[in-house]
Design an enzyme around this catalytic site. Structure first.
Site, PDB file in Angstrom:
ATOM      1  N   LYS A   1      12.694 -38.172   1.930  1.00  0.00           N
ATOM      2  CA  LYS A   1      12.084 -36.917   0.595  1.00  0.00           C
ATOM      3  C   LYS A   1      11.426 -35.947   0.995  1.00  0.00           C
ATOM      4  O   LYS A   1      10.314 -36.639   1.245  1.00  0.00           O
ATOM      5  CB  LYS A   1      12.210 -37.470  -0.262  1.00  0.00           C
ATOM      6  CG  LYS A   1      11.650 -36.754  -1.286  1.00  0.00           C
ATOM      7  CD  LYS A   1      11.625 -37.410  -3.330  1.00  0.00           C
ATOM      8  CE  LYS A   1      10.937 -36.406  -4.194  1.00  0.00           C
ATOM      9  NZ  LYS A   1      10.502 -37.254  -5.483  1.00  0.00           N
TER      10      LYS A   1
ATOM     11  N   ASP B   1       6.720 -30.181  -6.009  1.00  0.00           N
ATOM     12  CA  ASP B   1       7.681 -30.182  -7.106  1.00  0.00           C
ATOM     13  C   ASP B   1       7.371 -30.174  -8.265  1.00  0.00           C
ATOM     14  O   ASP B   1       5.847 -30.784  -9.114  1.00  0.00           O
ATOM     15  CB  ASP B   1       8.100 -32.196  -6.680  1.00  0.00           C
ATOM     16  CG  ASP B   1       8.829 -32.089  -7.881  1.00  0.00           C
ATOM     17  OD1 ASP B   1       9.644 -31.680  -8.714  1.00  0.00           O
ATOM     18  OD2 ASP B   1       8.175 -34.052  -8.425  1.00  0.00           O
TER      19      ASP B   1
ATOM     20  N   LYS C   1       7.167 -29.645 -15.016  1.00  0.00           N
ATOM     21  CA  LYS C   1       6.452 -30.847 -15.620  1.00  0.00           C
ATOM     22  C   LYS C   1       5.218 -29.962 -16.266  1.00  0.00           C
ATOM     23  O   LYS C   1       4.875 -28.593 -16.069  1.00  0.00           O
ATOM     24  CB  LYS C   1       5.192 -30.603 -13.805  1.00  0.00           C
ATOM     25  CG  LYS C   1       6.492 -32.202 -12.875  1.00  0.00           C
ATOM     26  CD  LYS C   1       5.952 -32.157 -11.583  1.00  0.00           C
ATOM     27  CE  LYS C   1       6.904 -33.159 -11.341  1.00  0.00           C
ATOM     28  NZ  LYS C   1       7.146 -35.003 -11.528  1.00  0.00           N
TER      29      LYS C   1
ATOM     30  N   ASP D   1       4.946 -34.254  -2.353  1.00  0.00           N
ATOM     31  CA  ASP D   1       5.952 -34.977  -2.248  1.00  0.00           C
ATOM     32  C   ASP D   1       7.284 -34.565  -1.123  1.00  0.00           C
ATOM     33  O   ASP D   1       8.198 -35.557  -1.619  1.00  0.00           O
ATOM     34  CB  ASP D   1       7.019 -34.088  -3.610  1.00  0.00           C
ATOM     35  CG  ASP D   1       7.509 -34.632  -4.436  1.00  0.00           C
ATOM     36  OD1 ASP D   1       7.423 -36.615  -4.648  1.00  0.00           O
ATOM     37  OD2 ASP D   1       8.262 -34.858  -5.405  1.00  0.00           O
TER      38      ASP D   1
ATOM     39  N   ASP E   1      13.658 -32.947 -12.826  1.00  0.00           N
ATOM     40  CA  ASP E   1      12.678 -33.487 -12.150  1.00  0.00           C
ATOM     41  C   ASP E   1      13.034 -34.413 -11.597  1.00  0.00           C
ATOM     42  O   ASP E   1      11.933 -35.710 -10.559  1.00  0.00           O
ATOM     43  CB  ASP E   1      11.547 -33.488 -13.220  1.00  0.00           C
ATOM     44  CG  ASP E   1       9.717 -33.647 -12.699  1.00  0.00           C
ATOM     45  OD1 ASP E   1       9.628 -33.327 -11.368  1.00  0.00           O
ATOM     46  OD2 ASP E   1       8.917 -34.094 -13.464  1.00  0.00           O
TER      47      ASP E   1
ATOM     48  N   GLU F   1      14.637 -34.907  -9.251  1.00  0.00           N
ATOM     49  CA  GLU F   1      15.150 -34.519  -7.809  1.00  0.00           C
ATOM     50  C   GLU F   1      14.930 -34.920  -6.454  1.00  0.00           C
ATOM     51  O   GLU F   1      16.426 -34.380  -5.743  1.00  0.00           O
ATOM     52  CB  GLU F   1      14.523 -32.842  -7.999  1.00  0.00           C
ATOM     53  CG  GLU F   1      13.451 -32.487  -6.512  1.00  0.00           C
ATOM     54  CD  GLU F   1      12.345 -33.763  -7.331  1.00  0.00           C
ATOM     55  OE1 GLU F   1      12.203 -34.489  -8.764  1.00  0.00           O
ATOM     56  OE2 GLU F   1      11.052 -34.288  -6.598  1.00  0.00           O
TER      57      GLU F   1
ATOM     58  N   ARG G   1      16.186 -38.128  -5.556  1.00  0.00           N
ATOM     59  CA  ARG G   1      17.629 -38.651  -5.909  1.00  0.00           C
ATOM     60  C   ARG G   1      18.714 -38.136  -5.002  1.00  0.00           C
ATOM     61  O   ARG G   1      19.001 -38.186  -4.430  1.00  0.00           O
ATOM     62  CB  ARG G   1      17.560 -39.649  -6.866  1.00  0.00           C
ATOM     63  CG  ARG G   1      18.121 -38.508  -7.969  1.00  0.00           C
ATOM     64  CD  ARG G   1      17.850 -40.019  -9.239  1.00  0.00           C
ATOM     65  NE  ARG G   1      15.987 -39.834  -9.123  1.00  0.00           N
ATOM     66  CZ  ARG G   1      15.774 -40.528 -10.328  1.00  0.00           C
ATOM     67  NH1 ARG G   1      16.759 -41.164 -11.584  1.00  0.00           N
ATOM     68  NH2 ARG G   1      14.235 -40.870 -10.556  1.00  0.00           N
TER      69      ARG G   1
HETATM   70  N1  BES Z   1       7.905 -36.030  -7.036  1.00  0.00           N
HETATM   71  C1  BES Z   1       8.060 -37.202  -8.865  1.00  0.00           C
HETATM   72  C2  BES Z   1       7.491 -38.822  -8.596  1.00  0.00           C
HETATM   73  C3  BES Z   1       6.043 -38.750  -8.830  1.00  0.00           C
HETATM   74  C4  BES Z   1       5.605 -38.776  -9.906  1.00  0.00           C
HETATM   75  C5  BES Z   1       5.343 -39.299  -7.772  1.00  0.00           C
HETATM   76  C6  BES Z   1       4.285 -38.757  -9.953  1.00  0.00           C
HETATM   77  C7  BES Z   1       3.693 -39.246  -7.402  1.00  0.00           C
HETATM   78  C8  BES Z   1       3.263 -39.826  -9.282  1.00  0.00           C
HETATM   79  C9  BES Z   1       9.672 -36.990  -9.124  1.00  0.00           C
HETATM   80  O1  BES Z   1      10.230 -36.031  -8.256  1.00  0.00           O
HETATM   81  C10 BES Z   1       9.594 -37.027 -10.164  1.00  0.00           C
HETATM   82  O2  BES Z   1       9.376 -36.301 -10.711  1.00  0.00           O
HETATM   83  N2  BES Z   1      10.120 -38.014 -10.892  1.00  0.00           N
HETATM   84  C11 BES Z   1      10.184 -38.212 -12.292  1.00  0.00           C
HETATM   85  C12 BES Z   1      11.661 -39.199 -12.450  1.00  0.00           C
HETATM   86  C13 BES Z   1      12.202 -38.939 -14.126  1.00  0.00           C
HETATM   87  C14 BES Z   1      12.120 -37.405 -13.999  1.00  0.00           C
HETATM   88  C15 BES Z   1      13.601 -39.624 -14.198  1.00  0.00           C
HETATM   89  C16 BES Z   1       9.539 -39.595 -12.958  1.00  0.00           C
HETATM   90  O3  BES Z   1       9.045 -39.779 -12.355  1.00  0.00           O
HETATM   91  O4  BES Z   1       8.897 -39.246 -13.790  1.00  0.00           O
HETATM   92 ZN    ZN Z   2       9.628 -35.015  -6.323  1.00  0.00          ZN
HETATM   93 MN    MN Z   3      10.341 -34.429  -9.389  1.00  0.00          MN
END
Ligand code: BES
Ligand code: ZN
Ligand code: MN
Length: 492
Positions: free
Chosen positions: A264, A269, A276, A287, A346, A348, A350
């Site tokens: 990824k 992000d 966010k 990210d 967010d 994204e 996956r």
């Molecule tokens: N890149 C983030 C995950 C992340 C968050 C990594 C904090 C490291 C620290 C990912 O793209 C994301 O935003 N995931 C969301 C998913 C949710 C919207 C289902 C998350 O983890 O809040």
């Molecule tokens: Zn992300």
């Molecule tokens: Mn995200």
């Protein structure tokens, strides 16, 4: 440049290195090397320990300068903690501390006797490699975006010798892993205005150009359109930085099916339209650490010229809000043909990984492994020490967990049971990109599993392990050690 590693047969008390490194145990017992120094210096170390001027606590170190009777100008005494608790993790901690202490010294080289310590269940090759990698972890400096400094007058650590003989293979593995780890860390640390998708593609291309036997192809937006990567391209829509799909190949393994590494590479992000919150958003430059980790693993494998075929596919995309962005409730059609209802822009990672996972199948891989900073939920579940491992293949899980334990770049398995799959149900598409309230790391894994049916596949969620927390937190280079070890183990 990584540190240069070598081996020496000197004695610590007569070594002419500018700095010799020895360990002391908390329960009074000195390591053999420390005892030799102590003898030659008429009991100096013993007296300092007794007076508590220096400590043997694990993770501590003391610098002794100009000890009488000792050739070397400096002796770095590293605390090892108590002898009966001294294990691989403690050894690694002591070696890391030695590395941290050396970084502060005006020396270009040093010699370590830590490799002579007995570590239960670990052989000398392991000790050598672990100590070398630990030293390089601290020797790395991030300088790319500082004002150019005048060339410093004080020396910086360039090389490190270890007591012992002739384990050339272990030194080569340490050097290769260090190179891969640095490659990953540097990409991770660079800001997203520099490390955008084009930069990742350019770094991959530059590596391939400099290396015999490596090919690198960059797929552009139009190529991805032709392939039907509607999911990846959906994420990319909001960004002025065009997406790139990096495809690197190493063919060291004749006719064998390749190992596929998929990363990824979200270079920033923001969350997109599901923006966010501001606090901590700057960390989302990391990210792309899954991509960096896969490229770093590829670099290490090529450096070792492993007799395997490897294909590394990295999806480099920026997730931004814009008038042209994809939005919650959009339905995207992935390259696999499956449709996805976007419930949160967010989630994204996956969405770009699923098309990369489908694409890599054209290489007929024997195993597919992906790495991604995929979910905050994984950090909640496992904290900052273990990467989350998800796979339905028990044998693959065992192999990856073992590689993590060996390198101390450890992972912990989470289930991918069918029970979790229904969290992705949708009324408007084959499924959604958003799981329910609970088990977010697992439901993200479930999403990916729908794109890897029929393959031996494992997913590493490195959201907690890819970088260190806080303002001064740097990229760690994980999971390069784990995955490089996994590939090394496949060569036996
Ligand atoms: N890149 C983030 C995950 C992340 C968050 C990594 C904090 C490291 C620290 C990912 O793209 C994301 O935003 N995931 C969301 C998913 C949710 C919207 C289902 C998350 O983890 O809040
Ligand atoms: Zn992300
Ligand atoms: Mn995200």
């Amino acid at each position: 440049m990584t540190l240069k590693f070598s081996q020496i047969h000197d004695q610590p008390e007569t070594s002419t290195s500018p700095c010799v490194i020895v360990g002391v145990f908390a329960d009074g017992g000195m390591s053999e090397a420390a005892a030799r120094i102590d003898n030659a210096a008429s009991g100096a170390i013993k007296r300092l320990l007794e007076s508590a001027d220096i400590t043997a606590k694990l993770g501590s170190s003391s610098l002794l300068f100009a000890l009488p009777g000792i050739k070397a100008e400096r002796v770095l005494v590293v605390g090892l903690g108590s002898r009966d608790k001294f294990d691989g993790a403690a050894f690694n901690k002591a070696a890391l501390e030695a590395g941290r202490a050396m970084k502060a010294l005006p020396i270009a080289n040093a010699a370590s006797w830590l490799t002579e310590l007995d570590v239960p269940g670990r052989d000398s090759a392991w000790k050598l490699r672990t100590a070398a990698l630990a030293a390089d972890m601290h020797a790395y400096r991030y300088t790319a975006t500082f004002k150019p400094k005048e060339k410093s007058k004080t020396a910086q650590l360039e090389s490190l010798a270890f007591s012992g003989n002739g384990d050339a293979r272990a030194l080569a593995e340490a050097a290769a892993m260090a190179k891969g780890v640095r490659f990953a860390r540097e990409l991770g640390n660079l800001p997203p205005n520099i490390c955008n998708p084009a930069h990742i593609a350019a770094q991959a291309t530059a590596f391939a150009d400099a290396q015999v036997g490596v090919s690198c192809e960059i797929l552009e937006r139009e190529d991805m359109e032709k392939l039907g990567m509607g999911s990846l391209l959906g994420v990319a829509r909001g960004s002025a930085n065009a997406p790139k799909l990096v495809v690197m190949r190493w063919n060291g393994g004749g006719e064998a099916k390749p190992y596929a590494l998929v990363g990824k590479g979200i270079t920033f992000d923001s969350g997109g339209i599901s923006l966010k919150p501001g606090a901590g958003m700057e960390e989302m430059k990391f990210d792309m650490c899954g991509a960096a980790g896969m490229l770093g693993t590829f670099v290490a494998a090529v450096e070792l010229a492993l007799p395997l075929n490897i294909v590394c596919v990295v999806a480099a995309v920026e997730n931004m809000p814009d008038g042209n962005s994809y939005r919650p409730s959009d339905v995207l059609t992935s390259m696999s043909g499956q449709t996805i209802e976007v419930l949160n822009t967010d989630a994204e990672g996956r969405l770009i990984l699923c098309d990369a996972l489908t694409y890599v199948q054209k290489f007929d891989p024997q195993v597919i492994i992906d790495a991604a900073t995929l979910t905050g939920a994984c950090v909640v579940a496992l904290g900052k020490y273990a990467s989350g491992l998800m796979t339905e293949d028990d044998e693959l899980a065992t192999e990856l967990l073992a590689a993590g334990n060996h390198t101390l770049d450890r992972a912990w398995r989470l289930p991918l049971w069918d029970d979790y799959q229904s969290a992705l149900d949708s009324a408007f598409a084959d499924f959604t990109n958003l799981g329910g309230k609970y088990g977010g790391a697992i439901t993200a894994g479930c999403f990916l599993s729908r794109f890897t049916t029929g393959y031996r596949w494992a997913h590493l969620d490195i959201a907690g392990t890819a970088w260190n927390e806080g303002r001064k937190g740097l990229a760690t280079g994980r999971p390069v050690p784990l995955l490089t070890q996994y590939l090394i183990d496949r060569c036996a």
